[in-house]
Write a protein that holds these residues in place. Structure first.
Motif, PDB file in Angstrom:
ATOM      1  N   ALA A 159     -31.786   7.373  70.302  1.00  0.00           N
ATOM      2  CA  ALA A 159     -33.231   7.510  71.314  1.00  0.00           C
ATOM      3  C   ALA A 159     -33.532   6.861  71.971  1.00  0.00           C
ATOM      4  O   ALA A 159     -34.420   7.115  73.334  1.00  0.00           O
ATOM      5  CB  ALA A 159     -34.189   6.345  70.145  1.00  0.00           C
TER       6      ALA A 159
ATOM      7  N   THR B  30     -37.923  -4.501  63.321  1.00  0.00           N
ATOM      8  CA  THR B  30     -37.716  -3.463  63.439  1.00  0.00           C
ATOM      9  C   THR B  30     -38.554  -3.044  65.183  1.00  0.00           C
ATOM     10  O   THR B  30     -38.971  -2.052  65.892  1.00  0.00           O
ATOM     11  CB  THR B  30     -38.942  -2.516  62.062  1.00  0.00           C
ATOM     12  OG1 THR B  30     -37.826  -2.572  61.137  1.00  0.00           O
ATOM     13  CG2 THR B  30     -38.884  -0.790  62.407  1.00  0.00           C
TER      14      THR B  30
ATOM     15  N   LYS C 231     -29.280   6.525  65.252  1.00  0.00           N
ATOM     16  CA  LYS C 231     -30.211   6.759  65.689  1.00  0.00           C
ATOM     17  C   LYS C 231     -31.052   6.174  67.144  1.00  0.00           C
ATOM     18  O   LYS C 231     -31.413   6.692  67.804  1.00  0.00           O
ATOM     19  CB  LYS C 231     -31.278   6.594  64.334  1.00  0.00           C
ATOM     20  CG  LYS C 231     -32.744   7.364  64.779  1.00  0.00           C
ATOM     21  CD  LYS C 231     -33.552   6.830  62.931  1.00  0.00           C
ATOM     22  CE  LYS C 231     -35.054   7.540  63.088  1.00  0.00           C
ATOM     23  NZ  LYS C 231     -35.751   6.935  62.859  1.00  0.00           N
ATOM     24  N   ILE C 232     -31.167   5.125  67.621  1.00  0.00           N
ATOM     25  CA  ILE C 232     -31.323   4.405  68.014  1.00  0.00           C
ATOM     26  C   ILE C 232     -30.832   4.365  69.585  1.00  0.00           C
ATOM     27  O   ILE C 232     -31.132   4.294  70.930  1.00  0.00           O
ATOM     28  CB  ILE C 232     -30.947   2.887  67.951  1.00  0.00           C
ATOM     29  CG1 ILE C 232     -31.997   1.884  66.704  1.00  0.00           C
ATOM     30  CG2 ILE C 232     -31.224   1.554  68.987  1.00  0.00           C
ATOM     31  CD1 ILE C 232     -31.116   0.690  65.845  1.00  0.00           C
TER      32      ILE C 232
ATOM     33  N   GLU D  89     -26.675  -0.772  61.549  1.00  0.00           N
ATOM     34  CA  GLU D  89     -27.405  -0.745  60.131  1.00  0.00           C
ATOM     35  C   GLU D  89     -27.404   0.960  61.403  1.00  0.00           C
ATOM     36  O   GLU D  89     -28.052   1.971  59.947  1.00  0.00           O
ATOM     37  CB  GLU D  89     -28.908  -1.626  59.168  1.00  0.00           C
ATOM     38  CG  GLU D  89     -28.371  -0.485  58.238  1.00  0.00           C
ATOM     39  CD  GLU D  89     -27.099  -0.444  57.348  1.00  0.00           C
ATOM     40  OE1 GLU D  89     -26.182  -1.631  57.880  1.00  0.00           O
ATOM     41  OE2 GLU D  89     -27.087   0.351  57.021  1.00  0.00           O
ATOM     42  N   ASN D  90     -27.976   1.024  62.245  1.00  0.00           N
ATOM     43  CA  ASN D  90     -29.545   1.927  62.738  1.00  0.00           C
ATOM     44  C   ASN D  90     -28.803   3.070  63.979  1.00  0.00           C
ATOM     45  O   ASN D  90     -29.344   3.671  65.129  1.00  0.00           O
ATOM     46  CB  ASN D  90     -30.981   1.526  62.621  1.00  0.00           C
ATOM     47  CG  ASN D  90     -31.592   2.940  62.565  1.00  0.00           C
ATOM     48  OD1 ASN D  90     -30.623   3.976  61.940  1.00  0.00           O
ATOM     49  ND2 ASN D  90     -32.859   3.061  62.707  1.00  0.00           N
TER      50      ASN D  90
ATOM     51  N   VAL E  52     -37.431  -3.963  67.899  1.00  0.00           N
ATOM     52  CA  VAL E  52     -35.939  -2.977  68.862  1.00  0.00           C
ATOM     53  C   VAL E  52     -36.692  -1.894  68.898  1.00  0.00           C
ATOM     54  O   VAL E  52     -36.756  -1.100  69.697  1.00  0.00           O
ATOM     55  CB  VAL E  52     -35.592  -2.478  67.250  1.00  0.00           C
ATOM     56  CG1 VAL E  52     -33.897  -1.821  68.226  1.00  0.00           C
ATOM     57  CG2 VAL E  52     -34.349  -4.384  66.987  1.00  0.00           C
ATOM     58  N   ALA E  53     -37.802  -1.525  68.327  1.00  0.00           N
ATOM     59  CA  ALA E  53     -38.884  -0.356  68.574  1.00  0.00           C
ATOM     60  C   ALA E  53     -39.006  -0.251  70.384  1.00  0.00           C
ATOM     61  O   ALA E  53     -39.457   0.160  71.081  1.00  0.00           O
ATOM     62  CB  ALA E  53     -39.864  -0.097  67.995  1.00  0.00           C
TER      63      ALA E  53
ATOM     64  N   PHE F 257     -28.521  -6.696  62.545  1.00  0.00           N
ATOM     65  CA  PHE F 257     -28.327  -6.405  62.085  1.00  0.00           C
ATOM     66  C   PHE F 257     -28.814  -4.301  62.134  1.00  0.00           C
ATOM     67  O   PHE F 257     -28.139  -3.227  61.880  1.00  0.00           O
ATOM     68  CB  PHE F 257     -29.059  -6.576  60.267  1.00  0.00           C
ATOM     69  CG  PHE F 257     -29.903  -5.406  59.593  1.00  0.00           C
ATOM     70  CD1 PHE F 257     -28.661  -5.448  58.537  1.00  0.00           C
ATOM     71  CD2 PHE F 257     -31.227  -5.181  59.236  1.00  0.00           C
ATOM     72  CE1 PHE F 257     -29.196  -4.266  57.555  1.00  0.00           C
ATOM     73  CE2 PHE F 257     -31.362  -3.652  58.399  1.00  0.00           C
ATOM     74  CZ  PHE F 257     -30.360  -4.162  57.539  1.00  0.00           C
ATOM     75  N   LEU F 258     -30.148  -4.253  62.359  1.00  0.00           N
ATOM     76  CA  LEU F 258     -30.827  -3.065  62.531  1.00  0.00           C
ATOM     77  C   LEU F 258     -29.850  -2.404  63.724  1.00  0.00           C
ATOM     78  O   LEU F 258     -29.859  -0.635  64.017  1.00  0.00           O
ATOM     79  CB  LEU F 258     -32.210  -3.441  63.509  1.00  0.00           C
ATOM     80  CG  LEU F 258     -33.889  -3.036  62.495  1.00  0.00           C
ATOM     81  CD1 LEU F 258     -34.532  -3.488  63.807  1.00  0.00           C
ATOM     82  CD2 LEU F 258     -33.253  -2.177  61.421  1.00  0.00           C
TER      83      LEU F 258
END
Lengths: 428, 428
Positions: free
Chosen positions: A31, A309, A27-28, A23-24, A312-313, A19-20
């Motif tokens: 980064a 989150t 940005k991911i 969805e993101n 994933v960071a 999902f993350l």
């Protein structure tokens, strides 16, 4: 080029990762400096239910961990199985195979982190675990990156969402421990065997990890004193409120002149303390330090998306460091010789609830016992209990662990006194 | 080998740096991978008082910035002078000379950050400024490093300690704005001209910087709507309390379908909201995001040691990156095309306090005006005001900025109504 990830486990947290990443994505990717891609997911059974959960994703389910460990295209292994085994074996093999590892497994890291960290260092690979403490709160990276300039003197944390949910019910709504536990189990916050959550074991795992990042010292799990919330009565809660406090299960790690001390215990927090308003399943870590003074980091301690989150960071950070060519760096680089505090140096205010016969001279006798250990009172409350009994509640000034042991023994030796409960009190 | 630092300014924050570097030497050296050393300090006058402050340190005072800029041994310049000039010129020259720069200057970074960041990129040097937002709270690095995996939807912050101290007095103790300001000035929290603090300008600077780190968009200072606390009356405070809210000056940045919107305004916070218990001079940044959900970062927003701690954390990071060979990295790498929200998309609940003649039909008339703009009420309270006047207090359901402008114009056009105040209300 993309960096490929192997997932071990596909439970709640793991299934939040796709999902993350989707969805993101922009940005991911920016980064990370590269695309991140889940390539394979290890599951016990490759069943229909999981296929539905994974619908729309490109990864394959595998049932043999070697399919991931021997896959040279997979650079990062994310372990989200929980418990000690087989997670420990799998992580060990992954590190040995030169793969970077991200884990959210607090039990494992608290119990066996030392050897896994050493192995990762030997192999020049990364081993990160932000999600292991306080789920969605980026407290480990904050301690490692931002508080590098500061000297931490004490960390206090509401580190277990389940017990905090229960304490919130017990404090705000006057529920009994039993009623709060039942509700927590109904809502799926507490397991059928709630020991780890309610007895402070889960919070103690986190205190072990916080001691490394905050103080540079690796305390063993067995060295963390832990006391749970099951003995807290509605009377204790009512007394706390009357005296201006809120009771919460607090993990603390502090540095004394002789070394560090970590414990998890029900703690009376002044109502105005920032931790006192951390309610329900939320977590918070309160840091005392010589530079910043007081800072607090608040957020969800568990849950699919918050934990994913943090995971994933970690993955992004590894991907970025692969690109920058410095991926071998330790997650926590702050390391000092571990010294455990002497009991004389560990001090706190304490709450004592004592039942005594409602007779002349009992308060004098009580005062003499405390006085013989050089312990002075900050607040005293005597109330009529049931029948011939009186209840005395005492908040002391500063007491060392040594004094605490002595006074407790003396109180227990006097047949007239029944020591109901002793809890730590955070001074204002 | 050591890394040498040139300090521009030796005021409160700057004079806290030698303390931290000494007190925390081992940890800082280990984290930097090298010794950090303040070599030269730029001051206006090299007077006796400063010499006393600097006693026991090895650095030299200089009164000409060129002594620092032309010193090839100085790798990092730390600007702690404040205000726009000469700080801007000095930072520009330092970057041009290939020096890395750390600054705590929010005014400058909010107004001219774009060009300084570009210059740093062109020169391949670092330009970091963690201390510019919320002093001791490591919020910028947290957004840049930990929330990389997350998508932020709204940031709410108590970003100005002076106005928060005043609001705490006004809310907790019922003080007037004037009394609170007088006290803040006596305690040295507010300057003799308090405009920047009380009118939301200082918080607006911080909102500009938060919009970059949280949303990847560079909003101009002029695009941040700001409303201060000087118009808040004891009646507003009492009404808020009666309706279940606490008033605070809140900076907010949010993303709507059409773009981002930033504003600083007195805001009604539900009493249970974590920001509602951030009191006195403390700051906090509350982040709403799709992954973590809700997280909050709390700490001192100003002060010598907290701010110096953030500055030194930046210096450590630069030193470390020099060693790792990747020092050119931007402080914030999250960049998207800046889009400003359309007023139709910016929505909030609102509080209206209105005086009206205490006559039949007035409430009907009021209801018609709100109804004509499609605004519905969540709570309404009518009270007898002084003499022939009645006071009506309304909390609305969601209202867009466009609706707000229209309804305000209509209310002001009716001679019978006196619109006393309109404030944002954070929905539960």
């Amino acid at each position: 080029m993309s960096i490929k990830i192997g997932l071990l486990g596909f439970g709640t947290v793991a299934s939040g990762m796709p999902f993350l990443l989707k969805e993101n994505k922009d940005k991911i990717t920016a980064a990370s400096g590269t695309k991140l891609e889940i390539a394979k997911v290890l599951v016990k059974d490759d069943d229909e239910k999981k296929r539905l959960l994974a619908a729309g994703n490109d990864f394959n389910f595998v049932t043999n961990v070697d399919d991931i460990l021997s896959d040279d295209n997979i650079a990062i292994v994310v372990e989200l199985m929980g418990r000690i085994e087989p997670a420990k074996t799998f992580i060990t093999k992954a590190l040995e195979a030169g793969k970077h590892v991200v884990s959210a497994n607090k039990d494992l890291i608290a119990m066996h982190g030392k050897e896994l960290i050493r192995l990762a260092q030997d192999k020049g690979v990364a081993f990160y675990y932000e999600a292991a403490v306080a789920g969605g709160i980026p407290i480990l990276r904050t301690l490692a990156n931002s508080l590098t300039s500061d000297k931490v003197t004490r960390i206090l944390g509401v580190l277990n969402g389940t017990s905090n949910f229960m304490m919130t019910k017990m404090v705000d709504e006057g529920w009994t421990y039993e009623a709060a536990l039942k509700k927590a189990q109904e809502l799926g916050y507490a397991e059928s065997d709630p020991t780890n959550d309610v007895e402070g074991i889960d919070a103690a795992y986190k205190a072990v990890i916080l001691s490394q990042f905050g103080f540079g010292m690796t305390i063993d799990f067995d060295q963390v004193v832990h006391q749970g919330i099951s003995s807290i009565t509605p009377d204790d809660v009512a007394m706390a409120q009357q005296l201006g406090y809120v009771i919460k299960l607090v993990g603390s790690v502090e540095e004394t002149p002789s070394g560090i001390f970590a414990e998890v215990s029900p703690t009376f927090l002044p109502k105005s303390h920032p931790l006192a308003s951390v309610n329900d399943v939320m977590n918070a870590v309160f840091v005392e330090s010589i530079g910043i003074g007081e800072s607090m980091y608040y957020g969800p301690g568990a849950g699919q998306k918050p934990t994913a989150t943090s995971v994933v960071a970690d993955v992004i950070r590894i991907a970025r460091r692969i690109k920058d060519g410095n991926v071998g760096k330790r997650f926590n680089e702050f390391i000092r010789e571990t010294k455990i505090a002497h009991p004389d140096d560990v001090k706190s205010h304490y709450y004592f609830a004592i039942n005594t016969a409602d007779e002349k001279g009992k308060m004098l006798c009580l005062a003499e016992i405390f006085n013989s250990e050089d312990i002075s009172f900050e607040q005293v409350l005597q109330q009529k209990a049931n029948g011939e009994q009186a209840r005395v509640v005492i908040i002391t000034h500063s007491v060392s662990k040594s004094q605490l042991v002595n006074v407790t023994e003396k109180l227990q030796a006097v047949a007239d006194f029944k020591l109901l409960n002793t809890f730590k009190v955070l001074g204002e």
